[in-house]
Design a protein around this motif. Structure first.
Motif, PDB file in Angstrom:
ATOM      1  N   ARG A  37       0.830  -1.221   0.000  1.00  0.00           N
ATOM      2  CA  ARG A  37       0.000   0.000   0.000  1.00  0.00           C
ATOM      3  C   ARG A  37       0.852   1.254   0.000  1.00  0.00           C
ATOM      4  NH1 ARG A  37      -5.547   0.351   0.148  1.00  0.00           N
ATOM      5  NH2 ARG A  37      -6.494  -1.663   0.548  1.00  0.00           N
ATOM      6  N   ALA A  38       1.962   1.172   0.668  1.00  0.00           N
ATOM      7  CA  ALA A  38       2.859   2.321   0.664  1.00  0.00           C
ATOM      8  C   ALA A  38       3.440   2.502  -0.735  1.00  0.00           C
ATOM      9  CB  ALA A  38       3.967   2.128   1.690  1.00  0.00           C
ATOM     10  N   LEU A  39       3.799   1.390  -1.345  1.00  0.00           N
ATOM     11  CA  LEU A  39       4.315   1.467  -2.720  1.00  0.00           C
ATOM     12  C   LEU A  39       3.255   2.052  -3.645  1.00  0.00           C
ATOM     13  CD1 LEU A  39       6.055  -2.032  -2.752  1.00  0.00           C
ATOM     14  CD2 LEU A  39       7.185   0.215  -2.678  1.00  0.00           C
ATOM     15  N   TYR A  40       2.028   1.602  -3.417  1.00  0.00           N
ATOM     16  CA  TYR A  40       0.917   2.145  -4.209  1.00  0.00           C
ATOM     17  C   TYR A  40       0.820   3.658  -4.012  1.00  0.00           C
ATOM     18  CZ  TYR A  40      -3.808   2.978  -5.925  1.00  0.00           C
ATOM     19  OH  TYR A  40      -4.878   3.477  -6.606  1.00  0.00           O
ATOM     20  N   ALA A  41       0.903   4.074  -2.773  1.00  0.00           N
ATOM     21  CA  ALA A  41       0.801   5.505  -2.476  1.00  0.00           C
ATOM     22  C   ALA A  41       1.898   6.295  -3.181  1.00  0.00           C
ATOM     23  CB  ALA A  41       0.867   5.733  -0.963  1.00  0.00           C
ATOM     24  N   ILE A  42       3.100   5.764  -3.146  1.00  0.00           N
ATOM     25  CA  ILE A  42       4.235   6.485  -3.722  1.00  0.00           C
ATOM     26  C   ILE A  42       4.210   6.470  -5.244  1.00  0.00           C
ATOM     27  CG2 ILE A  42       6.749   6.476  -3.942  1.00  0.00           C
ATOM     28  CD1 ILE A  42       6.830   5.325  -1.064  1.00  0.00           C
ATOM     29  N   ALA A  43       3.875   5.314  -5.821  1.00  0.00           N
ATOM     30  CA  ALA A  43       4.065   5.187  -7.258  1.00  0.00           C
ATOM     31  C   ALA A  43       2.788   5.340  -8.076  1.00  0.00           C
ATOM     32  CB  ALA A  43       4.709   3.829  -7.568  1.00  0.00           C
ATOM     33  N   MET A  44       1.641   5.045  -7.463  1.00  0.00           N
ATOM     34  CA  MET A  44       0.407   5.072  -8.242  1.00  0.00           C
ATOM     35  C   MET A  44      -0.465   6.295  -7.986  1.00  0.00           C
ATOM     36  SD  MET A  44      -0.197   2.735 -10.470  1.00  0.00           S
ATOM     37  CE  MET A  44       0.677   1.265 -11.068  1.00  0.00           C
ATOM     38  N   GLU A  45      -0.535   6.741  -6.758  1.00  0.00           N
ATOM     39  CA  GLU A  45      -1.369   7.902  -6.472  1.00  0.00           C
ATOM     40  C   GLU A  45      -1.022   9.095  -7.361  1.00  0.00           C
ATOM     41  OE1 GLU A  45      -3.984   8.390  -4.471  1.00  0.00           O
ATOM     42  OE2 GLU A  45      -3.978   6.771  -2.996  1.00  0.00           O
ATOM     43  N   PRO A  46       0.275   9.318  -7.604  1.00  0.00           N
ATOM     44  CA  PRO A  46       0.605  10.449  -8.483  1.00  0.00           C
ATOM     45  C   PRO A  46      -0.075  10.366  -9.842  1.00  0.00           C
ATOM     46  CG  PRO A  46       2.560   9.722  -7.343  1.00  0.00           C
ATOM     47  CD  PRO A  46       1.480   8.718  -7.022  1.00  0.00           C
ATOM     48  N   SER A  47      -0.311   9.151 -10.329  1.00  0.00           N
ATOM     49  CA  SER A  47      -0.964   8.998 -11.623  1.00  0.00           C
ATOM     50  C   SER A  47      -2.351   9.625 -11.604  1.00  0.00           C
ATOM     51  CB  SER A  47      -1.059   7.508 -11.960  1.00  0.00           C
ATOM     52  OG  SER A  47      -1.842   7.324 -13.104  1.00  0.00           O
ATOM     53  N   MET A  48      -3.124   9.278 -10.596  1.00  0.00           N
ATOM     54  CA  MET A  48      -4.473   9.828 -10.442  1.00  0.00           C
ATOM     55  C   MET A  48      -4.424  11.324 -10.135  1.00  0.00           C
ATOM     56  SD  MET A  48      -7.373   8.325 -10.828  1.00  0.00           S
ATOM     57  CE  MET A  48      -8.162   6.713 -11.024  1.00  0.00           C
ATOM     58  N   ALA A  49      -3.497  11.693  -9.276  1.00  0.00           N
ATOM     59  CA  ALA A  49      -3.409  13.102  -8.883  1.00  0.00           C
ATOM     60  C   ALA A  49      -3.125  13.987 -10.093  1.00  0.00           C
ATOM     61  CB  ALA A  49      -2.339  13.281  -7.822  1.00  0.00           C
ATOM     62  N   MET A  50      -2.190  13.532 -10.943  1.00  0.00           N
ATOM     63  CA  MET A  50      -1.899  14.309 -12.149  1.00  0.00           C
ATOM     64  C   MET A  50      -3.090  14.324 -13.091  1.00  0.00           C
ATOM     65  SD  MET A  50       2.032  13.578 -13.182  1.00  0.00           S
ATOM     66  CE  MET A  50       1.918  14.602 -14.654  1.00  0.00           C
ATOM     67  N   ALA A  51      -3.723  13.173 -13.243  1.00  0.00           N
ATOM     68  CA  ALA A  51      -4.887  13.106 -14.130  1.00  0.00           C
ATOM     69  C   ALA A  51      -5.938  14.121 -13.687  1.00  0.00           C
ATOM     70  CB  ALA A  51      -5.471  11.701 -14.113  1.00  0.00           C
ATOM     71  N   ARG A  52      -6.170  14.187 -12.394  1.00  0.00           N
ATOM     72  CA  ARG A  52      -7.145  15.119 -11.834  1.00  0.00           C
ATOM     73  C   ARG A  52      -6.757  16.563 -12.152  1.00  0.00           C
ATOM     74  NH1 ARG A  52      -7.638  12.162  -7.190  1.00  0.00           N
ATOM     75  NH2 ARG A  52      -5.993  13.385  -6.223  1.00  0.00           N
ATOM     76  N   ALA A  53      -5.496  16.854 -11.931  1.00  0.00           N
ATOM     77  CA  ALA A  53      -5.022  18.219 -12.190  1.00  0.00           C
ATOM     78  C   ALA A  53      -5.200  18.584 -13.658  1.00  0.00           C
ATOM     79  CB  ALA A  53      -3.563  18.350 -11.766  1.00  0.00           C
ATOM     80  N   ILE A  54      -4.929  17.637 -14.522  1.00  0.00           N
ATOM     81  CA  ILE A  54      -5.099  17.899 -15.955  1.00  0.00           C
ATOM     82  C   ILE A  54      -6.582  18.084 -16.274  1.00  0.00           C
ATOM     83  CG2 ILE A  54      -4.963  16.858 -18.252  1.00  0.00           C
ATOM     84  CD1 ILE A  54      -2.327  15.544 -17.310  1.00  0.00           C
ATOM     85  N   ARG A  55      -7.405  17.191 -15.768  1.00  0.00           N
ATOM     86  CA  ARG A  55      -8.842  17.280 -16.042  1.00  0.00           C
ATOM     87  C   ARG A  55      -9.405  18.612 -15.597  1.00  0.00           C
ATOM     88  NH1 ARG A  55     -12.174  15.306 -12.415  1.00  0.00           N
ATOM     89  NH2 ARG A  55     -10.914  13.461 -12.002  1.00  0.00           N
ATOM     90  N   ARG A  56      -8.919  19.099 -14.480  1.00  0.00           N
ATOM     91  CA  ARG A  56      -9.415  20.374 -13.957  1.00  0.00           C
ATOM     92  C   ARG A  56      -8.744  21.582 -14.597  1.00  0.00           C
ATOM     93  NH1 ARG A  56      -9.927  18.937  -7.486  1.00  0.00           N
ATOM     94  NH2 ARG A  56     -11.531  17.342  -7.742  1.00  0.00           N
ATOM     95  N   GLY A  57      -7.855  21.318 -15.535  1.00  0.00           N
ATOM     96  CA  GLY A  57      -7.248  22.434 -16.251  1.00  0.00           C
ATOM     97  C   GLY A  57      -6.141  23.126 -15.482  1.00  0.00           C
ATOM     98  N   LEU A  58      -5.586  22.486 -14.464  1.00  0.00           N
ATOM     99  CA  LEU A  58      -4.536  23.120 -13.670  1.00  0.00           C
ATOM    100  C   LEU A  58      -3.153  22.906 -14.283  1.00  0.00           C
ATOM    101  CD1 LEU A  58      -5.867  22.062 -10.159  1.00  0.00           C
ATOM    102  CD2 LEU A  58      -6.294  24.171 -11.421  1.00  0.00           C
ATOM    103  N   ILE A  59      -3.032  21.887 -15.066  1.00  0.00           N
ATOM    104  CA  ILE A  59      -1.767  21.642 -15.781  1.00  0.00           C
ATOM    105  C   ILE A  59      -2.073  21.508 -17.260  1.00  0.00           C
ATOM    106  CG2 ILE A  59       0.313  20.222 -15.936  1.00  0.00           C
ATOM    107  CD1 ILE A  59      -0.317  18.924 -13.378  1.00  0.00           C
ATOM    108  N   GLN A  60      -1.170  22.029 -18.090  1.00  0.00           N
ATOM    109  CA  GLN A  60      -1.331  21.753 -19.511  1.00  0.00           C
ATOM    110  C   GLN A  60      -0.886  20.322 -19.762  1.00  0.00           C
ATOM    111  OE1 GLN A  60      -1.282  24.820 -18.359  1.00  0.00           O
ATOM    112  NE2 GLN A  60       0.249  25.827 -19.662  1.00  0.00           N
ATOM    113  N   TYR A  61      -1.630  19.703 -20.611  1.00  0.00           N
ATOM    114  CA  TYR A  61      -1.395  18.312 -20.908  1.00  0.00           C
ATOM    115  C   TYR A  61      -0.275  18.207 -21.967  1.00  0.00           C
ATOM    116  CZ  TYR A  61      -2.320  13.849 -23.198  1.00  0.00           C
ATOM    117  OH  TYR A  61      -2.215  12.618 -23.770  1.00  0.00           O
TER     118      TYR A  61
END
Lengths: 203, 203, 203, 203
Positions: free
Chosen positions: B155-179
């Motif tokens: 779970r810790a590995l998941y937190a470190i390596a996978m959560e960023p995937s979703m977090a970035m996706a969210r930021a992109i979807r919300r228009g906070l980062i250019q894709y």
DNA sequence: GATGAATGAGACTTCATTCAT
DNA sequence: GATGAATGAAGTCTCATTCAT
């Protein structure tokens, strides 16, 4: 400001704050859906009508609470943020965020409820967020300027290096991982090195 | 099962599904708070009372939807998960998660609403989550057994390596980062290397 | 329309009507200020929520009641309005208005409550009023065309010749004047002659 | 009464009056339903609690305002009422009533709100009305005694000859009739002659 | 099975009134 | 006398749920 008006302001703030803390507690327990004005009143020990002296309506209460909670979180996380090297500064923030996120405090629990709300009233909140977490962005930007951090948008860096801190804290709080200080230190270090540009070892 | 009862089951399932999809759509738009049984009925094109033939009450509808959505997300993310090397498998999942999270689809948007709910009905959901994402846990466990991945709880590995995937996706979807595809690839790679045990370069 | 749908329409109208009559009764007793939705529900023998199946909100209920009451009043007053000479037609309307206004019926009493409201929702009401009382306006216009009635705006003629009918009815209803049929006949005649152009007696 | 207590009474009356004028203004705008004690306080520039030093409760405030407004209206309408012949006196009152009713002043607008209220507190109001408009009744009675006016109850005469004045004023104020001085004079004359006993022309 | 009218508890909010300062 | 914060009853309205058809 004379003494009398000072007292008035303090009392007013204390009652307003009482209401905010009550709302925070209820949200932390039952979610935003579980928030009724009557409950807030009961929890705060005031009459229902009193809430409306301090907040126009339920929406405003929630909005103000979001802002209040956001400020608290930012203050806790960014304490002493400007001391030390880039790495020290990063790790201090990472660890404080982790410590904070691990708690089952009303503030932290209610904070999570807001994170993924459908986009509403977001303009004001987003602006406040920007302002409050500006030191964190600056940290990444300094790293970028010094050429020691991977060339990504600060938000992407945040996603990669900081989100894991909260995600792990959440997992620990929910009892999904056993808490072990050594692991935390390792995770923090891995996050830091993840966004570092590796220095080629000279031999 | 004869043909007739099969048809009945299919029809029943299709109506049940109609209702779930309607609920999903409404939640994706207005959040869980915005979900009324009448709206679901309208959106699904059935009478309000009909919902209660398929779901005991609103809570059950939401619970079933959570399970349904979770299954969809898992299926999308874990597609072809068993092909290739550890690294290929990890990166395929990371990218699929990212692609999925970037969409503004009803399923994805409603998925986010559930993520941080106050702990209720969680036992059943948690068990399902465990089961559905088991391949992902196994991936980390294989890496641990092979000694190529940092010695942390999956779970810790998941937190470190996978959560960023979703977090970035969210930021992109919300228009906070250019894709930008190049950045995504870099981020994915950084996440992978973050949990790798570095191999000492032989010279 | 088949029998079944006819029944549905009748039932629906009967419940809608039940609510209107309940509201009318309450207003006739306690004025518009005294109208609470709970009271209407009690008086009509339905649940509070039921009212909202037939009327969007309290405003709409009141507006629809105004229209309903206006229609009833107009129907009562303009019954047989087209029979006879101008004078007969005028006096029939005058007397019917008087008879109607004398009653302490819910319809009449609630009607008075609306007459002098602050101008709101008035556009729709005014248009309906125009349409319903059109025969009365036509009566004045015919008289004007024939040159037998004083050259004034129909509304002014109404004010001079018809308002007294209602005003006297009110005074009688409230017990301020003793009711005497001979006086009423005289008053009616005076009102009619008030707007007539006197014919110079030829000798 | 010494000077000091006189001042107190004057001040008190001025504040009481301030409150009455505020209530009047609010009622003229939003009707009696739109009257809240807080609004009255704001408009009058006093604290909400202060109103209760001058009026027992909201009902009394409204009752006192009715009496106050009635007095104002009577004073305006009956100004110089005793000068001239019967006809001159009648027409002066008719015209003043008309002029007054045409205005969109707070006093006049709030006056209309009271006219058709459900019968409550009416005894006191009715007695005051009697007293204030006594000169008008006397006018009719004099005419009756002199045998020049139709043999009807003074209230009936009022209904026939005076109500049209207000009714026309209302129609003009609301923009339903174009205002033309000649028409008003005609209407006034028609009203006067309506209640006169015609004198047989001698030839 | 399906419908949707009806229910009524409970939500949010307003506002007349009180009372400590 | 004046203030205005606080109260809490009562109002409007929503909505999950039931049930006769």
């Amino acid at each position: 400001m004379n003494e009398r008006s000072l007292i008035i302001v303090v009392i007013m703030h204390s009652k307003r704050n009482l209401i905010l803390r009550a709302a925070e507690k209820i949200i932390s327990t039952g979610g935003i859906q579980g928030l009724s004005m009557q409950q807030v009143a009961n929890e705060a020990g005031v009459a229902a009508g009193t809430i409306y002296r301090y907040f126009k309506d339920k929406n405003e209460l929630i909005l103000e609470l979001r802002k209040d909670v956001l400020s608290q979180v930012a203050a806790a996380i960014l304490q002493d943020h400007q001391i030390g090297t880039l790495e020290e500064r990063f790790k201090r923030i990472w660890m404080k965020m982790h410590e904070y996120g691990k708690q089952a405090s009303p503030t932290n629990l209610s904070y999570e409820q807001y994170a993924h709300l459908p986009e509403s009233n977001t303009e004001e909140i987003r602006a406040l967020e920007m302002k409050l977490f500006e030191p964190l962005h600056r940290l990444f930007e300094e790293g970028l300027e010094q050429g020691v951090i991977q060339p990504l948008h600060p938000r992407a860096l945040y996603a990669i290096a900081m989100e894991p801190s909260m995600a792990m804290a959440r997992a620990i709080r929910r009892g999904l991982i056993q808490y072990d200080q050594k692991d935390i230190t390792l995770a923090c270090d891995l996050c830091w090195r993840a966004i570092l540009i590796p220095t080629t070892p000279t031999n």
